[in-house]
Design a protein around this motif. Structure first.
Motif, mmCIF file in Angstrom:
data_model
loop_
_atom_site.group_PDB
_atom_site.id
_atom_site.type_symbol
_atom_site.label_atom_id
_atom_site.label_comp_id
_atom_site.label_asym_id
_atom_site.label_seq_id
_atom_site.Cartn_x
_atom_site.Cartn_y
_atom_site.Cartn_z
ATOM 1 N N GLY A 162 0.806 -1.213 0.000
ATOM 2 C CA GLY A 162 0.000 0.000 0.000
ATOM 3 C C GLY A 162 0.833 1.253 0.000
ATOM 4 N N LEU A 163 1.874 1.277 0.840
ATOM 5 C CA LEU A 163 2.759 2.439 0.883
ATOM 6 C C LEU A 163 3.424 2.653 -0.467
ATOM 7 C CD1 LEU A 163 4.250 4.687 2.454
ATOM 8 C CD2 LEU A 163 5.934 2.955 3.131
ATOM 9 N N ALA A 164 3.946 1.567 -1.057
ATOM 10 C CA ALA A 164 4.638 1.679 -2.342
ATOM 11 C C ALA A 164 3.692 2.156 -3.436
ATOM 12 C CB ALA A 164 5.254 0.338 -2.722
ATOM 13 N N ARG A 165 2.523 1.551 -3.532
ATOM 14 C CA ARG A 165 1.614 1.896 -4.620
ATOM 15 C C ARG A 165 1.021 3.296 -4.452
ATOM 16 N NH1 ARG A 165 0.078 -1.609 -8.474
ATOM 17 N NH2 ARG A 165 0.966 -3.716 -8.351
ATOM 18 N N THR A 166 0.741 3.698 -3.216
ATOM 19 C CA THR A 166 0.200 5.032 -2.997
ATOM 20 C C THR A 166 1.221 6.109 -3.352
ATOM 21 O OG1 THR A 166 -1.257 4.273 -1.239
ATOM 22 C CG2 THR A 166 -0.759 6.608 -1.291
ATOM 23 N N ILE A 187 3.085 -1.251 -12.591
ATOM 24 C CA ILE A 187 3.599 -2.597 -12.859
ATOM 25 C C ILE A 187 5.054 -2.635 -12.413
ATOM 26 C CG2 ILE A 187 4.098 -4.343 -14.603
ATOM 27 C CD1 ILE A 187 1.832 -3.174 -16.282
ATOM 28 N N PHE A 188 5.377 -3.616 -11.555
ATOM 29 C CA PHE A 188 6.714 -3.729 -11.007
ATOM 30 C C PHE A 188 7.448 -4.917 -11.617
ATOM 31 C CE2 PHE A 188 4.181 -1.678 -7.691
ATOM 32 C CZ PHE A 188 4.960 -0.566 -7.410
ATOM 33 N N GLY A 189 8.752 -4.820 -11.635
ATOM 34 C CA GLY A 189 9.599 -5.923 -12.041
ATOM 35 C C GLY A 189 10.778 -6.043 -11.091
ATOM 36 N N LYS A 190 11.628 -7.042 -11.324
ATOM 37 C CA LYS A 190 12.823 -7.231 -10.506
ATOM 38 C C LYS A 190 14.024 -7.472 -11.399
ATOM 39 C CE LYS A 190 10.862 -8.891 -6.162
ATOM 40 N NZ LYS A 190 10.896 -9.959 -5.127
ATOM 41 N N PRO A 235 13.737 -4.619 -6.863
ATOM 42 C CA PRO A 235 12.504 -4.169 -7.516
ATOM 43 C C PRO A 235 12.687 -2.851 -8.256
ATOM 44 C CG PRO A 235 12.387 -3.786 -5.147
ATOM 45 C CD PRO A 235 13.645 -4.564 -5.385
ATOM 46 N N HIS A 236 11.939 -2.702 -9.351
ATOM 47 C CA HIS A 236 11.945 -1.449 -10.093
ATOM 48 C C HIS A 236 10.581 -1.272 -10.756
ATOM 49 C CE1 HIS A 236 13.234 -4.506 -13.065
ATOM 50 N NE2 HIS A 236 12.517 -3.783 -13.915
ATOM 51 N N LEU A 237 10.312 -0.066 -11.194
ATOM 52 C CA LEU A 237 9.041 0.264 -11.827
ATOM 53 C C LEU A 237 9.143 0.013 -13.329
ATOM 54 C CD1 LEU A 237 6.223 1.396 -11.182
ATOM 55 C CD2 LEU A 237 7.145 3.688 -11.594
ATOM 56 N N VAL A 238 8.261 -0.862 -13.846
ATOM 57 C CA VAL A 238 8.243 -1.184 -15.272
ATOM 58 C C VAL A 238 7.318 -0.235 -16.024
ATOM 59 C CG1 VAL A 238 7.636 -2.941 -16.982
ATOM 60 C CG2 VAL A 238 8.789 -3.607 -14.843
ATOM 61 N N SER A 239 6.141 0.002 -15.463
ATOM 62 C CA SER A 239 5.168 0.883 -16.094
ATOM 63 C C SER A 239 4.376 1.640 -15.025
ATOM 64 C CB SER A 239 4.196 0.070 -16.960
ATOM 65 O OG SER A 239 3.239 0.902 -17.584
ATOM 66 N N PRO A 240 4.188 2.957 -15.239
ATOM 67 C CA PRO A 240 4.652 3.756 -16.385
ATOM 68 C C PRO A 240 6.170 3.909 -16.395
ATOM 69 C CG PRO A 240 3.704 5.178 -14.717
ATOM 70 C CD PRO A 240 3.441 3.784 -14.267
ATOM 71 N N ALA A 241 6.732 4.030 -17.582
ATOM 72 C CA ALA A 241 8.185 4.166 -17.718
ATOM 73 C C ALA A 241 8.615 5.560 -17.265
ATOM 74 C CB ALA A 241 8.601 3.930 -19.165
ATOM 75 N N LEU A 242 9.525 5.609 -16.315
ATOM 76 C CA LEU A 242 10.048 6.875 -15.803
ATOM 77 C C LEU A 242 11.577 6.806 -15.835
ATOM 78 C CD1 LEU A 242 7.720 7.358 -12.676
ATOM 79 C CD2 LEU A 242 7.518 8.482 -14.899
ATOM 80 N N PRO A 243 12.198 7.197 -16.925
ATOM 81 C CA PRO A 243 13.655 7.097 -17.034
ATOM 82 C C PRO A 243 14.369 7.816 -15.891
ATOM 83 C CG PRO A 243 12.685 7.625 -19.158
ATOM 84 C CD PRO A 243 11.580 7.743 -18.148
#
Length: 259
Positions: free
Chosen positions: A83-87, A101-104, A110-118
Motif C-alpha cells: 500500500g505504501l509503495a503503490r500510494t 507494474i513492477f519488475g525485478k 525491484p523497479h518500476l516497469v510501467s509507467p516508464a520513468l527514465p
C-alpha cells in the motif's frame, strides 16, 4: 485513497475515520536537499477496510505471494508495504495505484516497469513494526530500517561483515549498558549495519559486494561518512542516518543514477 500524508497519531493509531493509514515524512535534510523522498508507515496502523483497498490494487502475482504468508502479522506487513509503495509511487508517476507494474532485476532488486520513468528509482525496507520507502528522480537510492533496541550477536556479526577499521571503532565503545538500555557499542553496531544495508541495496549487488569492504566512519564528524568501497569511488555516494520518534534507525544511501 486509504493513505494520508500526515503525522501518525501516538502509537501509530488511525484517525477517527478508521480507514486511513497515516504516512509520515522521514526527515533527512541532506536527502531532501538532493531530492530524495522518504516516507514511513507503522505496521500496526491498518484497518480491514484499508487492507481490502490495497488488495484491490495488487497484481495477481502479488496476491498469490501475499497468501503464501502463514502468519497474519506477515500478511499485514505485506499489505502495508504494498500500500505504501503503490500510494506514494502512483502520486509521483501521476497514475492510479493499481496501474503500476513492477519488475525485478537479476539480483531481485525491484523497479518500476510501467509507467516508464527514465532515471527514477525507489527502494523499500521494513522492520517488524515499520515500513519505509525512498524514491528519487536521477538518483540511485537504498534504504534500511532497524529498531535501535534490536538484540543481535553484534560481536560475531561484526567479525564477519565489518572492516578492521570499524571493529576497532566498536571496541573503543562501552558494551555495558544500564538495565533496559542498549550499550554504546550495540547502538553503534546497529547504526553501521543499517548504513551498510542501505548502501548494499542501492548498489544492487547484494551481499556479494563484500560488506567488510564497505567502510563507514561515524566518529570524525556529525554525519556518517563512507570512506571505502569495493570497486567504486566512495566520494560519489551520499549517506544519511536518523532516528524516528519510536526508536527506529533509518539509513539512506544515494548516488547519481547512471540509467
Amino acid at each position: 485513497m486509504c493513505f494520508s500524508d500526515e503525522k501518525s497519531a501516538p502509537g501509530g493509531e488511525e484517525g477517527t475515520g478508521g480507514s486511513e493509514l497515516r504516512v509520515e515524512d522521514v526527515v533527512l535534510k541532506a536527502a531532501r536537499s538532493a531530492g530524495v523522498i522518504v516516507k514511513s508507515a507503522a505496521v500496526g496502523a491498518l484497518s480491514m477496510r484499508a487492507g481490502e483497498e490495497v488488495r484491490g490494487w495488487m497484481s495477481a502475482e502479488e496476491l498469490e505471494r501475499h497468501q503464501r504468508y502463514a502468519l497474519e502479522r506477515l500478511r499485514r506487513r505485506d499489505l502495508i508495504t504494498r500500500g505504501l509503495a503503490r500510494t506514494m509511487l502512483s502520486e509521483l508517476a501521476g497514475c492510479e495505484p493499481q496501474e503500476l507494474i513492477f519488475g525485478k532485476s537479476a539480483l531481485e532488486r525491484p523497479h518500476l516497469v510501467s509507467p516508464a520513468l527514465p532515471g527514477f528509482d525507489f527502494n523499500l525496507a521494513h522492520s517488524e513494526e515499520r515500513v519505509v520507502l525512498a524514491a528519487a528522480h536521477g538518483l540511485r537510492v537504498g534504504v534500511d530500517i532497524e529498531h535501535g533496541t534490536r538484540r543481535v550477536d553484534h560481536r560475531s556479526v561484526a567479525e564477519r561483515f565489518f572492516s578492521a577499521y570499524e571493529q576497532r571503532a566498536l571496541a573503543r565503545l562501552d558494551d555495558d549498558g544500564e538495565e533496559g538500555q542498549v550499550s554504546a557499542r550495540r547502538r553503534r553496531f546497529l547504526e553501521l549495519w543499517v548504513l551498510k544495508e542501505a548502501w548494499m541495496k542501492a548498489d544492487g549487488r547484494g551481499i556479494s559486494a563484500g560488506l567488510n569492504e564497505v567502510i563507514f566512519d561515524l566518529d570524525a564528524q556529525d554525519a556518517p561518512r563512507l570512506i571505502a568501497l569495493p570497486d567504486d569511488d566512495p566520494a560519489r555516494w551520499e549517506v544519511a542516518l536518523t532516528e524516528l520518534d519510536d526508536g527506529h534507525l533509518v539509513a539512506l544511501a544515494w548516488c547519481e543514477n547512471p540509467c
